[in-house]
Design a protein around this motif. Structure first.
Motif: not given
Length: 307
Positions: A243-267
């Protein structure tokens, strides 16, 4: 185009079609430089209770012992950076574990790629590996030019960062080999400075037995009192050094539906995690890598964090 060049392009094109971020290839040979590093790391007990790291020392360094007559290591990256992250006031789970267990997702893609190689090229023998065999994933990925190993010991790639999985196919087919890229960490020490447990003992050297991921996933005994107040609300894994690594400023979200979380996990709030039942655990983490720590393990972590 000569056959070797043609085969190489075929494999890289299919890897891209399957959704891999990138594909690099290196010669299957003994990792001479890594042998003393690995031996030193093990001798210093930096693997803690991860005794499996002591097994198959030779196989970790020589792919021809895993796949007889192997000629090439095909390394692949698959992005897992999420579009949304958890409620920041809650207990945290490492981003790689948000969705379906990556072993299943990647193994399936590798199976397709290996079948494609055999159908298009002919009799090619090989094996697919996803973080579950004695293979030094990051070393092979770096050798094949997919990034450099950063001071936090994760693979880093310009314009991409480090939030991706690494996998390999080792095959008995000669291909065109890529070359390593240079290190771009420079004088930055963000990851070293940010680690609450001082697990990055030297640049490029991580004491696995001091890592928050180790305490919350690998450690089967009780948490040591020495890490009380140092786990930064991580109940499974840890992403601080990434998270603190400057190179991860360039991270873009994945396009793999199977990696999408259960909404409960986020909330979920801290209180809701503290009251989690076995049934809710099974529902949220039915196909998740979090199942590795089991309900009892997650509960142990939560109770330690709240106490």
């Amino acid at each position: 185009m000569n056959p070797i060049s043609n085969y190489t392009q075929l494999i890289k094109s299919e890897a891209k079609r399957l959704g891999f971020l990138s594909c690099g290839i290196s010669k299957a040979e003994f990792l001479e430089e890594e042998a003393p590093r690995l031996e030193k790391w093990l001798n210093k007990n930096m693997h803690g209770e991860m005794s499996y790291m002591e097994n198959h020392f030779d196989k970790r360094l020589d792919p021809t012992l895993l796949v007889p007559d192997s000629k090439s290591v095909v390394s692949l990256l698959l992005n897992y950076f999420p579009a949304e992250i958890q409620n920041e006031e809650s207990y945290k789970i490492s981003k790689y574990a948000y969705g379906t267990d990556y072993h299943f997702v990647i193994k399936d893609k590798l199976k397709h790629l290996l079948n494609f190689i055999q159908e298009e090229i002919g009799e090619v023998h090989g094996r697919a590996f996803v973080d579950s065999a004695p293979v030094l994933d990051k070393v092979w990925a770096a050798k094949s030019g997919l990034g450099w190993i950063g001071k936090h010991s994760n693979l880093l790639t310009k314009q991409v960062g480090s939030f991706y999985f690494i996998a390999e196919i080792i095959i008995d087919l000669e291909l065109e080999y890529d070359t390593p890229i240079t290190d771009h960490c420079g004088s930055c020490t963000a990851c070293i400075d940010a680690c609450p447990t001082d697990a990055i003992v030297d640049p490029y050297v991580v004491d696995g037995s001091k890592c928050i991921s180790y305490f919350t996933i690998e450690l089967k005994n009780e948490m040591p009192s020495s890490v009380k107040g140092k786990l930064d609300d991580w109940m499974f894994g840890c992403d601080i050094c990434q998270d603190v690594c400057p190179w991860n400023r360039f991270s873009q979200s994945h396009k793999e539906p199977l990696f999408n979380p259960n909404p409960e996990l986020l909330s979920k709030s801290k209180k809701e995690w503290e009251e989690i039942t076995q049934e809710v655990f099974q529902e949220i983490f039915q196909k998740s890598a979090v199942k590795r720590t089991k309900y009892s393990g997650l509960l142990r972590n939560i109770n330690f964090l709240k106490s």
